[in-house]
Design a protein around this motif. Structure first.
Motif, PDB file in Angstrom:
ATOM      1  N   GLU A 133      22.113  23.114  -8.117  1.00  0.00           N
ATOM      2  CA  GLU A 133      23.327  22.584  -7.687  1.00  0.00           C
ATOM      3  C   GLU A 133      23.223  21.765  -6.620  1.00  0.00           C
ATOM      4  O   GLU A 133      23.595  20.514  -6.574  1.00  0.00           O
ATOM      5  N   ARG A 134      22.306  22.009  -5.711  1.00  0.00           N
ATOM      6  CA  ARG A 134      22.243  21.497  -4.362  1.00  0.00           C
ATOM      7  C   ARG A 134      20.732  21.146  -4.333  1.00  0.00           C
ATOM      8  O   ARG A 134      19.757  21.981  -4.485  1.00  0.00           O
ATOM      9  N   VAL A 135      20.372  19.931  -3.421  1.00  0.00           N
ATOM     10  CA  VAL A 135      19.126  19.525  -3.348  1.00  0.00           C
ATOM     11  C   VAL A 135      18.783  19.882  -1.635  1.00  0.00           C
ATOM     12  O   VAL A 135      19.642  19.406  -0.795  1.00  0.00           O
ATOM     13  N   HIS A 136      18.086  20.953  -1.408  1.00  0.00           N
ATOM     14  CA  HIS A 136      17.685  21.195  -0.026  1.00  0.00           C
ATOM     15  C   HIS A 136      16.626  20.298   0.461  1.00  0.00           C
ATOM     16  O   HIS A 136      15.732  20.430  -0.073  1.00  0.00           O
ATOM     17  N   VAL A 137      16.819  19.845   1.655  1.00  0.00           N
ATOM     18  CA  VAL A 137      15.647  19.095   2.237  1.00  0.00           C
ATOM     19  C   VAL A 137      14.952  20.175   3.131  1.00  0.00           C
ATOM     20  O   VAL A 137      15.444  20.781   3.805  1.00  0.00           O
ATOM     21  N   LEU A 138      13.610  20.407   2.738  1.00  0.00           N
ATOM     22  CA  LEU A 138      12.767  21.594   3.274  1.00  0.00           C
ATOM     23  C   LEU A 138      11.738  20.926   4.397  1.00  0.00           C
ATOM     24  O   LEU A 138      11.800  21.743   5.417  1.00  0.00           O
ATOM     25  N   MET A 139      11.486  19.714   4.361  1.00  0.00           N
ATOM     26  CA  MET A 139      10.756  19.126   5.448  1.00  0.00           C
ATOM     27  C   MET A 139      10.656  17.895   5.530  1.00  0.00           C
ATOM     28  O   MET A 139      10.705  17.000   4.248  1.00  0.00           O
ATOM     29  N   ALA A 140      10.584  16.907   6.832  1.00  0.00           N
ATOM     30  CA  ALA A 140      10.469  15.538   6.570  1.00  0.00           C
ATOM     31  C   ALA A 140       9.356  15.129   7.708  1.00  0.00           C
ATOM     32  O   ALA A 140       9.428  15.732   8.461  1.00  0.00           O
ATOM     33  N   ALA A 141       8.635  14.071   7.175  1.00  0.00           N
ATOM     34  CA  ALA A 141       7.512  13.611   8.048  1.00  0.00           C
ATOM     35  C   ALA A 141       7.591  12.048   7.927  1.00  0.00           C
ATOM     36  O   ALA A 141       7.511  11.582   6.686  1.00  0.00           O
ATOM     37  N   GLN A 142       7.258  11.447   8.948  1.00  0.00           N
ATOM     38  CA  GLN A 142       7.030  10.020   9.002  1.00  0.00           C
ATOM     39  C   GLN A 142       5.538   9.543   8.962  1.00  0.00           C
ATOM     40  O   GLN A 142       4.939  10.228   9.931  1.00  0.00           O
ATOM     41  N   LYS A 143       4.743   8.933   7.983  1.00  0.00           N
ATOM     42  CA  LYS A 143       3.483   8.634   8.213  1.00  0.00           C
ATOM     43  C   LYS A 143       3.528   7.124   8.677  1.00  0.00           C
ATOM     44  O   LYS A 143       4.281   6.205   8.499  1.00  0.00           O
ATOM     45  N   PHE A 144       2.224   6.910   9.334  1.00  0.00           N
ATOM     46  CA  PHE A 144       2.098   5.492  10.027  1.00  0.00           C
ATOM     47  C   PHE A 144       0.678   5.022   9.746  1.00  0.00           C
ATOM     48  O   PHE A 144      -0.374   5.929   9.709  1.00  0.00           O
ATOM     49  N   GLY A 145       0.609   3.772   9.226  1.00  0.00           N
ATOM     50  CA  GLY A 145      -0.810   3.238   8.957  1.00  0.00           C
ATOM     51  C   GLY A 145      -1.587   2.529   9.937  1.00  0.00           C
ATOM     52  O   GLY A 145      -0.986   2.298  11.083  1.00  0.00           O
ATOM     53  N   ARG A 146      -2.825   2.283   9.802  1.00  0.00           N
ATOM     54  CA  ARG A 146      -3.508   1.568  10.879  1.00  0.00           C
ATOM     55  C   ARG A 146      -4.083   0.410  10.194  1.00  0.00           C
ATOM     56  O   ARG A 146      -5.025  -0.387  10.647  1.00  0.00           O
ATOM     57  N   GLY A 147      -3.307  -0.606   9.024  1.00  0.00           N
ATOM     58  CA  GLY A 147      -3.510  -1.714   8.612  1.00  0.00           C
ATOM     59  C   GLY A 147      -4.138  -1.832   7.332  1.00  0.00           C
ATOM     60  O   GLY A 147      -4.390  -2.730   6.695  1.00  0.00           O
ATOM     61  N   ALA A 148      -4.799  -0.273   6.796  1.00  0.00           N
ATOM     62  CA  ALA A 148      -5.424  -0.283   5.538  1.00  0.00           C
ATOM     63  C   ALA A 148      -4.238  -0.224   4.239  1.00  0.00           C
ATOM     64  O   ALA A 148      -3.074  -0.537   4.747  1.00  0.00           O
ATOM     65  N   VAL A 149      -4.670  -0.214   3.103  1.00  0.00           N
ATOM     66  CA  VAL A 149      -3.439  -0.308   1.949  1.00  0.00           C
ATOM     67  C   VAL A 149      -2.672   0.823   1.875  1.00  0.00           C
ATOM     68  O   VAL A 149      -1.721   0.868   1.211  1.00  0.00           O
ATOM     69  N   SER A 150      -3.349   2.189   2.389  1.00  0.00           N
ATOM     70  CA  SER A 150      -2.501   3.117   2.314  1.00  0.00           C
ATOM     71  C   SER A 150      -2.308   3.808   3.725  1.00  0.00           C
ATOM     72  O   SER A 150      -3.200   3.556   4.851  1.00  0.00           O
ATOM     73  N   ASP A 151      -1.313   4.805   4.056  1.00  0.00           N
ATOM     74  CA  ASP A 151      -1.100   5.338   5.352  1.00  0.00           C
ATOM     75  C   ASP A 151      -1.663   6.740   5.279  1.00  0.00           C
ATOM     76  O   ASP A 151      -1.508   7.468   6.419  1.00  0.00           O
ATOM     77  N   GLN A 152      -2.367   7.121   4.348  1.00  0.00           N
ATOM     78  CA  GLN A 152      -2.829   8.340   4.293  1.00  0.00           C
ATOM     79  C   GLN A 152      -3.728   8.814   5.198  1.00  0.00           C
ATOM     80  O   GLN A 152      -4.626   7.744   5.598  1.00  0.00           O
ATOM     81  N   PHE A 153      -4.188   9.959   5.564  1.00  0.00           N
ATOM     82  CA  PHE A 153      -5.339  10.401   6.473  1.00  0.00           C
ATOM     83  C   PHE A 153      -6.596   9.789   6.057  1.00  0.00           C
ATOM     84  O   PHE A 153      -7.376   9.374   6.986  1.00  0.00           O
ATOM     85  N   THR A 154      -6.794   9.890   5.175  1.00  0.00           N
ATOM     86  CA  THR A 154      -8.129   9.130   4.463  1.00  0.00           C
ATOM     87  C   THR A 154      -8.407   7.753   4.842  1.00  0.00           C
ATOM     88  O   THR A 154      -9.456   7.142   4.793  1.00  0.00           O
ATOM     89  N   TRP A 155      -7.210   7.207   5.042  1.00  0.00           N
ATOM     90  CA  TRP A 155      -7.330   5.663   5.287  1.00  0.00           C
ATOM     91  C   TRP A 155      -6.917   5.417   7.080  1.00  0.00           C
ATOM     92  O   TRP A 155      -6.525   4.304   7.409  1.00  0.00           O
TER      93      TRP A 155
END
Length: 343
Positions: free
Chosen positions: A208-230
């Protein structure tokens, strides 16, 4: 406090850890923690074993959440890898998760929320690939099944001379999904224009309801992805989409009050069009009710949010006290999913 993971899941985890137990690896973690945080290594070693055996806490969780600096009560406010995987296994249908695991299947199912063009390279020839690609200065190529941004690549269209060979090379590398690049909101470009800076929101749909459990903002460093591996990092968000502290990578002494490249404030960050982000996720989370526990990646464009992907194992994002000073995790907000997993 009793475990939030089901007894069967805890027993399975305990047996797996016992089978793979490597004292030298645990000791290595303990000595690293002791050196970084001024603790006594033997005591840390024993504490890690106790929390692994009885409190659903893997060694990497213990390290990345700074458990050596937290009280027992504070530790129990944090999510752990075991608990998250237990929720994913208990709540999500094992067949329907394949709709999320394969990016092409996901794009087909969630097409209305993507708001960008894409093609399946196995369904088009070189001429159609060229016609698609030449509409954009660059294209994004993805391996259909991959994690942590490792299967994401960016190609400059003007650099391609032989489209037949280019298509063949992409297929040989498994880069079958080709997408239009995402234009991000100008506010996000102030942080890092060269990377699409995405928002991760974990949700649980109870029917019935969508619960938001966690939210985080990711930031990149100029690479194609903002993941930690990049080289990316993140900051946790509150219910209004605002940063709750400095950014960090999950590693010791990584702390970003401002973006290291642009100098823009991380602590003052707020996701633009946050209400629209929540509205999009609320709709998307209802599409596959048999997969109710999902970590969504969203990019905010100039005209509104767009969906990137959904992760049926949402990924563990928690604050780190040595980076942020925040000593409370997100386990309390996960209670709707935890309670449902016990049924």
């Amino acid at each position: 406090m009793p475990s939030d993971a089901a007894p069967k899941a805890r027993l399975k985890y305990f047996l797996e850890r016992a089978t793979a137990f490597d004292p030298s690896r645990v000791w290595s973690f303990a000595t690293q923690i002791a050196g970084e945080q001024g603790k006594w290594a033997p005591r840390t070693f024993v504490d890690m074993l106790i929390w692994a055996a009885f409190h659903d806490t893997g060694y990497i969780d213990y390290y990345e959440s700074d458990f050596a600096l937290l009280s027992r009560k504070e530790r129990k406010t944090f999510m752990t890898g075991l608990l998250q995987h237990h929720l994913a296994d208990a709540l999500n249908d094992p067949q329907d998760v394949l709709l999320f695991e394969n990016k092409i299947a996901f794009n087909r199912l969630f097409a209305r929320y993507l708001k960008r063009e894409w093609i399946d390279l196995e369904e088009v020839d070189a001429d159609r690939l060229r016609a698609f690609a030449e509409r954009y200065p660059a294209i994004i190529a993805k391996v259909p099944v991959g994690r942590e941004g490792k299967g994401v690549f960016r190609y400059v269209t003007a650099d391609v001379d032989d489209w037949v060979q280019f298509r063949a090379d992409l297929l040989e590398r498994g880069q079958r999904l080709i997408e239009e690049p995402i234009a991000q909101h100008p506010y996000l470009s102030e942080y890092c224009a060269g990377t699409v800076n995405t928002t991760r929101v974990s949700t649980f749909f109870d029917g019935e309801r969508v619960h938001v459990l966690m939210a985080a903002q990711k930031f990149g460093r100029g690479a194609v992805s903002d993941q930690f591996t990049w080289g990316g990092f993140f900051t946790m968000l509150d219910d209004e989409g605002r940063s709750v502290g400095p950014g960090h990578t999950g590693k010791h002494k990584s702390r970003y009050e401002t973006h290291p490249d642009s100098g823009t404030s991380i602590t003052d960050f707020r996701v633009p069009l946050w209400d629209e982000v929540l509205a999009l996720i609320d709709e998307a989370a209802r599409v596959v009710p048999t997969v109710p526990y999902v970590g969504w990646d969203v990019a905010v464009g100039p005209n509104g949010p767009v969906l990137i992907e959904g992760n049926w194992t949402p990924g563990l994002y928690e604050t780190r006290v040595s980076a942020t000073g925040i000593r409370t995790g997100s386990r309390a907000s996960h209670q709707p999913a935890i309670v449902a997993s016990r049924r």
